[in-house]
Design a protein around this motif. Structure first.
Motif, PDB file in Angstrom:
ATOM      1  N   ARG A   1      33.969  48.515  42.031  1.00 32.02           N
ATOM      2  CA  ARG A   1      32.628  47.941  42.135  1.00 32.02           C
ATOM      3  C   ARG A   1      31.547  48.991  41.917  1.00 32.02           C
ATOM      4  N   LEU A   2      31.746  50.176  42.485  1.00 31.51           N
ATOM      5  CA  LEU A   2      30.718  51.212  42.421  1.00 31.51           C
ATOM      6  C   LEU A   2      30.440  51.671  40.998  1.00 31.51           C
ATOM      7  N   VAL A   3      31.464  51.584  40.123  1.00 36.73           N
ATOM      8  CA  VAL A   3      31.262  52.035  38.735  1.00 36.73           C
ATOM      9  C   VAL A   3      31.348  50.869  37.750  1.00 36.73           C
ATOM     10  N   TRP A   4      31.148  49.657  38.257  1.00 45.22           N
ATOM     11  CA  TRP A   4      31.049  48.465  37.413  1.00 45.22           C
ATOM     12  C   TRP A   4      32.296  48.240  36.553  1.00 45.22           C
TER      13      TRP A   4
ATOM     14  N   HIS B   1      32.193  40.583  41.618  1.00 48.82           N
ATOM     15  CA  HIS B   1      32.173  41.862  40.919  1.00 48.82           C
ATOM     16  C   HIS B   1      33.168  41.898  39.761  1.00 48.82           C
ATOM     17  N   GLY B   2      33.801  40.760  39.473  1.00 49.62           N
ATOM     18  CA  GLY B   2      34.735  40.686  38.359  1.00 49.62           C
ATOM     19  C   GLY B   2      36.073  41.356  38.628  1.00 49.62           C
ATOM     20  N   ILE B   3      36.400  41.572  39.894  1.00 55.33           N
ATOM     21  CA  ILE B   3      37.665  42.224  40.262  1.00 55.33           C
ATOM     22  C   ILE B   3      38.687  41.154  40.631  1.00 55.33           C
ATOM     23  N   ARG B   4      39.804  41.157  39.921  1.00 58.62           N
ATOM     24  CA  ARG B   4      40.831  40.125  40.094  1.00 58.62           C
ATOM     25  C   ARG B   4      41.965  40.665  40.959  1.00 58.62           C
ATOM     26  N   ILE B   5      42.362  39.877  41.946  1.00 53.43           N
ATOM     27  CA  ILE B   5      43.397  40.298  42.893  1.00 53.43           C
ATOM     28  C   ILE B   5      44.455  39.218  42.993  1.00 53.43           C
TER      29      ILE B   5
END
Length: 249
Positions: A145-148, A192-196
Motif C-alpha cells: 500500500r505504501l508504494v502503490w 488498495h488493489g491488494i488481492r488476498i
C-alpha cells in the motif's frame, strides 16, 4: 471449492508480466514448495525465499532456482515470532524496493496432530498455525500500500495426511478459520488493489470421498494464475489445489 473462478479460463497463455516480478516465498522446505518457486523462477521472477532449513540440500535447491531466476536471495532463519516475520518482509522490501507477490507456506506437524485431545487443543493449534501467515500478510499488504503496488498474497496451510478423526477435525476447523481470515483481509485491503487468497487443507467430507490436498505442481499452477493478470479479479477465496496443474494451464 471455488476452483471454477479461474478454471474456466484454462487455456495456455504466456505470463510475461511475471518477468521481473518481486516474489517473496516463506516457509519453503526441501520437501514442500520447490515446484512453486521453480515456476516463478522459470518466468523470470526475482525471488526472496525464506526456509526454516539451513541444509546443504536447500542450498543446492537455491542454486537450481538461480539458473532461471533473474535474482534470488535465500534466508535460512526460521520465523518464530511476529517480530521476525515483520523483519523478513521489511528486508525483502529493502532488497527489491517492493514486493509484487507473497506466498506464505505453513503446515501443521503430524506430531502436533497426534497430541490433540480436545476441541480446545485443536482451536489452539489452529490459532498457532495461522498466526505467522496473518502477520506476514498484514505487513506485506501494508508495504504494498505504501508504494502503490497492487500485489497478490497467497496463504497456503496444510495438514498432514495422517487420517483419523483428529486430522479431519483439525482440517475442518482450520479451513473455517482460514476462510474467515482470508475474507476479512481481502475486504480490508481491496481498496488498495491488494488481492488476498488462500489454499487450505482438504475438508473431512472431501477426504472421505478420496480427495487430497493436491501436489506441489497444483499449488504452483494456482499461485502463478493468481499472481498474473488472469487472477486480477480473484480475492477473498479459499481454494482447493487438487488437480489444478491439469485444469489451470
Amino acid at each position: 471449492m471455488l476452483m471454477s473462478v479461474i478454471s474456466r479460463q484454462c487455456e495456455y497463455v504466456a505470463m510475461p508480466e511475471l518477468s521481473g516480478a518481486r516474489v517473496l516465498i516463506t516457509g519453503l522446505t526441501s520437501s514442500s514448495g520447490f515446484d512453486l518457486a521453480r515456476s516463478f523462477a522459470d518466468h523470470g521472477a526475482r525471488l526472496i525465499i525464506q526456509s526454516p532449513e539451513d541444509t546443504l540440500e536447500m542450498t543446492e535447491l537455491a542454486a537450481v532456482l538461480a539458473e532461471s531466476s533473474s535474482d534470488i536471495k535465500l534466508f535460512n532463519d526460521p520465523l518464530q515470532s511476529d517480530e521476525e516475520a515483520a523483519r523478513l518482509v521489511q528486508s525483502a522490501v529493502q532488497e527489491f524496493g517492493g514486493l509484487d507477490v507473497v506466498v506464505n507456506l505453513a503446515s501443521v506437524s503430524s506430531t502436533a496432530v497426534a497430541k490433540l485431545e480436545t476441541v480446545e487443543d485443536a482451536d489452539a493449534l489452529v490459532a498457532h498455525a495461522l498466526r505467522l501467515p496473518l502477520r506476514l500478510t498484514e505487513v506485506a499488504a501494508n508495504r504494498m500500500r505504501l508504494v502503490w503496488i497492487e500485489g497478490a498474497i497467497l496463504n497456503v496451510v496444510r495438514v498432514p495426511d495422517v487420517g483419523g478423526g483428529r486430522a479431519m477435525m483439525l482440517s475442518d476447523l482450520l479451513r473455517a478459520e482460514l476462510a474467515d481470515m482470508t475474507r476479512s483481509l481481502a475486504a480490508s485491503w481491496a481498496e488498495h488493489g491488494i488481492r488476498i487468497n488462500a489454499i487450505g487443507p482438504t475438508s473431512s467430507v472431501a477426504a472421505l470421498g478420496g480427495h487430497t490436498a493436491g501436489s506441489d505442481a497444483d499449488l504452483a499452477a494456482i499461485a502463478l494464475q493468481l499472481a498474473s493478470r488472469r487472477g486480477g479479479n480473484v480475492s477473498g477465496h479459499l481454494l482447493d489445489a487438487e488437480g489444478a496443474s491439469h485444469r489451470w494451464c
